[in-house]
Design a protein around this motif. Structure first.
Motif, PDB file in Angstrom:
ATOM      1  N   ARG A 121       0.828  -1.210   0.000  1.00  0.00           N
ATOM      2  CA  ARG A 121       0.000   0.000   0.000  1.00  0.00           C
ATOM      3  C   ARG A 121       0.857   1.251   0.000  1.00  0.00           C
ATOM      4  NH1 ARG A 121      -2.991  -0.498   5.246  1.00  0.00           N
ATOM      5  NH2 ARG A 121      -3.472   1.673   4.790  1.00  0.00           N
ATOM      6  N   THR A 122       1.999   1.210   0.699  1.00  0.00           N
ATOM      7  CA  THR A 122       2.907   2.356   0.772  1.00  0.00           C
ATOM      8  C   THR A 122       4.339   1.859   0.624  1.00  0.00           C
ATOM      9  OG1 THR A 122       3.012   2.183   3.191  1.00  0.00           O
ATOM     10  CG2 THR A 122       1.388   3.714   2.270  1.00  0.00           C
ATOM     11  N   THR A 123       5.242   2.789   0.358  1.00  0.00           N
ATOM     12  CA  THR A 123       6.651   2.455   0.167  1.00  0.00           C
ATOM     13  C   THR A 123       7.338   2.271   1.518  1.00  0.00           C
ATOM     14  OG1 THR A 123       6.682   3.743  -1.867  1.00  0.00           O
ATOM     15  CG2 THR A 123       8.816   3.221  -0.876  1.00  0.00           C
ATOM     16  N   TYR A 124       8.182   1.255   1.616  1.00  0.00           N
ATOM     17  CA  TYR A 124       9.008   1.077   2.803  1.00  0.00           C
ATOM     18  C   TYR A 124      10.209   2.021   2.720  1.00  0.00           C
ATOM     19  CZ  TYR A 124       6.701  -3.224   4.402  1.00  0.00           C
ATOM     20  OH  TYR A 124       5.804  -4.132   4.881  1.00  0.00           O
ATOM     21  N   HIS A 125      10.519   2.692   3.827  1.00  0.00           N
ATOM     22  CA  HIS A 125      11.701   3.547   3.910  1.00  0.00           C
ATOM     23  C   HIS A 125      12.745   2.810   4.746  1.00  0.00           C
ATOM     24  CE1 HIS A 125       9.144   6.537   2.147  1.00  0.00           C
ATOM     25  NE2 HIS A 125       8.330   6.548   3.192  1.00  0.00           N
ATOM     26  N   LEU A 126      13.326   1.774   4.161  1.00  0.00           N
ATOM     27  CA  LEU A 126      14.087   0.803   4.946  1.00  0.00           C
ATOM     28  C   LEU A 126      15.330   1.405   5.582  1.00  0.00           C
ATOM     29  CD1 LEU A 126      13.789  -2.411   2.750  1.00  0.00           C
ATOM     30  CD2 LEU A 126      12.479  -1.757   4.761  1.00  0.00           C
ATOM     31  N   GLU A 127      16.060   2.252   4.877  1.00  0.00           N
ATOM     32  CA  GLU A 127      17.280   2.814   5.448  1.00  0.00           C
ATOM     33  C   GLU A 127      16.958   3.702   6.650  1.00  0.00           C
ATOM     34  OE1 GLU A 127      19.645   4.771   2.551  1.00  0.00           O
ATOM     35  OE2 GLU A 127      19.960   2.979   1.326  1.00  0.00           O
ATOM     36  N   ASP A 128      15.937   4.537   6.504  1.00  0.00           N
ATOM     37  CA  ASP A 128      15.537   5.395   7.618  1.00  0.00           C
ATOM     38  C   ASP A 128      15.023   4.569   8.790  1.00  0.00           C
ATOM     39  OD1 ASP A 128      16.250   7.769   6.508  1.00  0.00           O
ATOM     40  OD2 ASP A 128      14.251   8.393   5.932  1.00  0.00           O
ATOM     41  N   VAL A 129      14.203   3.559   8.489  1.00  0.00           N
ATOM     42  CA  VAL A 129      13.643   2.726   9.552  1.00  0.00           C
ATOM     43  C   VAL A 129      14.754   2.011  10.304  1.00  0.00           C
ATOM     44  CG1 VAL A 129      12.261   0.658  10.017  1.00  0.00           C
ATOM     45  CG2 VAL A 129      11.377   2.417   8.478  1.00  0.00           C
ATOM     46  N   PHE A 130      15.731   1.456   9.580  1.00  0.00           N
ATOM     47  CA  PHE A 130      16.810   0.717  10.242  1.00  0.00           C
ATOM     48  C   PHE A 130      17.627   1.639  11.137  1.00  0.00           C
ATOM     49  CE2 PHE A 130      20.983  -1.533  10.220  1.00  0.00           C
ATOM     50  CZ  PHE A 130      20.554  -2.693  10.838  1.00  0.00           C
ATOM     51  N   ARG A 131      17.892   2.865  10.674  1.00  0.00           N
ATOM     52  CA  ARG A 131      18.627   3.828  11.494  1.00  0.00           C
ATOM     53  C   ARG A 131      17.819   4.200  12.734  1.00  0.00           C
ATOM     54  NH1 ARG A 131      19.551   6.958   7.732  1.00  0.00           N
ATOM     55  NH2 ARG A 131      17.901   8.481   8.038  1.00  0.00           N
ATOM     56  N   PHE A 132      16.525   4.350  12.573  1.00  0.00           N
ATOM     57  CA  PHE A 132      15.631   4.652  13.694  1.00  0.00           C
ATOM     58  C   PHE A 132      15.626   3.501  14.703  1.00  0.00           C
ATOM     59  CE2 PHE A 132      10.951   5.304  14.993  1.00  0.00           C
ATOM     60  CZ  PHE A 132      11.293   6.201  16.000  1.00  0.00           C
ATOM     61  N   GLU A 133      15.535   2.276  14.202  1.00  0.00           N
ATOM     62  CA  GLU A 133      15.566   1.107  15.086  1.00  0.00           C
ATOM     63  C   GLU A 133      16.874   1.018  15.857  1.00  0.00           C
ATOM     64  OE1 GLU A 133      13.595  -2.790  14.077  1.00  0.00           O
ATOM     65  OE2 GLU A 133      14.033  -2.043  12.061  1.00  0.00           O
ATOM     66  N   GLN A 134      17.971   1.263  15.180  1.00  0.00           N
ATOM     67  CA  GLN A 134      19.276   1.199  15.855  1.00  0.00           C
ATOM     68  C   GLN A 134      19.347   2.216  16.995  1.00  0.00           C
ATOM     69  OE1 GLN A 134      21.696   1.679  12.226  1.00  0.00           O
ATOM     70  NE2 GLN A 134      22.713  -0.248  12.742  1.00  0.00           N
ATOM     71  N   ALA A 135      18.821   3.422  16.749  1.00  0.00           N
ATOM     72  CA  ALA A 135      18.832   4.455  17.787  1.00  0.00           C
ATOM     73  C   ALA A 135      17.938   4.060  18.947  1.00  0.00           C
ATOM     74  CB  ALA A 135      18.390   5.790  17.194  1.00  0.00           C
ATOM     75  N   ALA A 136      16.767   3.486  18.640  1.00  0.00           N
ATOM     76  CA  ALA A 136      15.843   3.068  19.698  1.00  0.00           C
ATOM     77  C   ALA A 136      16.441   1.946  20.530  1.00  0.00           C
ATOM     78  CB  ALA A 136      14.514   2.634  19.083  1.00  0.00           C
ATOM     79  N   THR A 173      14.710  11.258   6.477  1.00  0.00           N
ATOM     80  CA  THR A 173      14.841  11.919   5.174  1.00  0.00           C
ATOM     81  C   THR A 173      13.621  11.743   4.287  1.00  0.00           C
ATOM     82  OG1 THR A 173      15.914   9.945   4.234  1.00  0.00           O
ATOM     83  CG2 THR A 173      17.336  11.629   5.212  1.00  0.00           C
ATOM     84  N   ASP A 174      12.798  10.730   4.550  1.00  0.00           N
ATOM     85  CA  ASP A 174      11.652  10.446   3.679  1.00  0.00           C
ATOM     86  C   ASP A 174      10.380  10.995   4.299  1.00  0.00           C
ATOM     87  OD1 ASP A 174      12.697   8.955   1.398  1.00  0.00           O
ATOM     88  OD2 ASP A 174      13.305   7.477   2.886  1.00  0.00           O
ATOM     89  N   LEU A 211       8.330  11.638  15.127  1.00  0.00           N
ATOM     90  CA  LEU A 211       8.870  10.426  14.504  1.00  0.00           C
ATOM     91  C   LEU A 211       8.607   9.277  15.464  1.00  0.00           C
ATOM     92  CD1 LEU A 211      10.448   8.938  12.332  1.00  0.00           C
ATOM     93  CD2 LEU A 211      12.569   9.652  13.470  1.00  0.00           C
ATOM     94  N   THR A 212       7.923   8.236  14.980  1.00  0.00           N
ATOM     95  CA  THR A 212       7.449   7.220  15.909  1.00  0.00           C
ATOM     96  C   THR A 212       7.242   5.881  15.215  1.00  0.00           C
ATOM     97  OG1 THR A 212       5.795   6.818  17.636  1.00  0.00           O
ATOM     98  CG2 THR A 212       5.001   7.801  15.583  1.00  0.00           C
TER      99      THR A 212
END
Length: 300
Positions: free
Chosen positions: A33-48, A104-105, A159-160
């Protein structure tokens, strides 16, 4: 790898190795349904994860797969959680929203689809088992689409995770573990709080909502330094809009009649359609009751 069934969007496998066990998620890139923003998500996960958020350790993100350390825990029953669990979820949300991560996305929100009459006609022509039910709810679904398009979002935008629901949570020692971060992104704060608090404060349907559990999430959020937004329908517009889009997506999968090689099984898509056709009108009709949950806590 061993297939783990039950995913509503992607396919999951467990991989046991001499370096430990891993959750390998095969992303559905065929009819997303929507585009995955995998690089941003992975960076967010690493920070969390580095900040101590209770979650599986992110290992890698490729073009088609996400890999995390496997976490053992108990699935949540379809029932309100304990007040302590809800309070800690609120604290976790506040800690997530306080992370300083570049994103970034910026996702552009598309207008909500209004093709419900055409979908009802196609469902009838192809003999779908829920065709009559869809036809009887067309006007309601058009009204829901209008609500989602026009509901004012008061902000702020954070951002969540965007999908902290019972099926994305485990209980380990009675405490939360947050799974499935791939839908992370920017979202109006009220929508994140409302969606999360409501989902863990009720059982099946909307007849067993526990206001005290809903408010425990908000209490935990404030205790961890978060500030609550104004009350209003915006607390539930993202949940309703997401469910509307999910129902439509599964209708289209069922109309095709062929099980895709990625994503949920066709039988699960039929189940999701039935749940949406029955649950969405019920939730939409209870908006005044749901808004009251936020007014009691926020004093507005």
């Amino acid at each position: 790898m061993i297939r783990v069934h039950g995913g509503y969007a992607n396919r999951m496998y467990r991989l046991d190795t001499d370096q430990g066990s891993f959750a390998v998620k095969e992303l559905n890139l065929v009819d997303r349904r929507t585009t995955y923003h995998l690089e941003d998500v992975f960076r967010f996960e690493q920070a969390a994860f580095a900040a101590g958020i209770p979650m599986p350790e992110p290992i890698s993100a490729g073009d088609q797969t996400l890999v995390h350390r496997w976490v053992e825990g108990n699935k949540l029953p379809e029932a309100p959680v304990s007040a302590a669990y809800a309070f800690e979820i609120g604290e976790i949300l506040a800690r997530i929203h306080a992370l300083d991560v570049e994103w970034t996305d910026a996702e552009i929100e598309e207008p909500v689809a209004r093709d419900w009459p055409e979908l009802a006609e196609r469902a009838k022509a192809t003999g779908q088992p829920w065709a009559d039910e869809l036809a009887s709810q067309v006007e309601t679904f058009l009204a829901i689409a209008q609500f989602v398009d026009t509901c004012e979002r008061p902000g702020p935008v954070v951002l969540t995770h965007r999908d902290i629901q019972p099926w994305n949570l485990l209980a380990r020692g009675g405490r939360p573990v947050v799974l499935d971060w791939e839908l992370s992104g920017l979202l109006d704060l009220s929508s994140e709080l409302g969606s999360t608090a409501l989902s863990i404060a009720k059982g099946p349907g909307f007849d067993d909502i526990k206001p005290a559990i809903f408010r425990s999430v908000l209490d935990g959020y404030v205790a961890a330094g978060g500030a609550l937004p104004p009350s209003g329908p915006s607390w539930f517009v993202f949940m309703i809009g997401g469910w509307l889009g999910h129902t439509r997506w599964n209708i289209l999968r069922c109309l095709d009649g062929v099980e895709a090689s990625t994503g949920p099984e066709l039988a699960l898509s039929h189940e999701s359609v039935r749940n949406g056709l029955r649950g969405l009108p019920d939730m939409f009709g209870r908006l005044p009751q749901l808004e009251a949950l936020t007014q009691v806590r926020c004093g507005r």
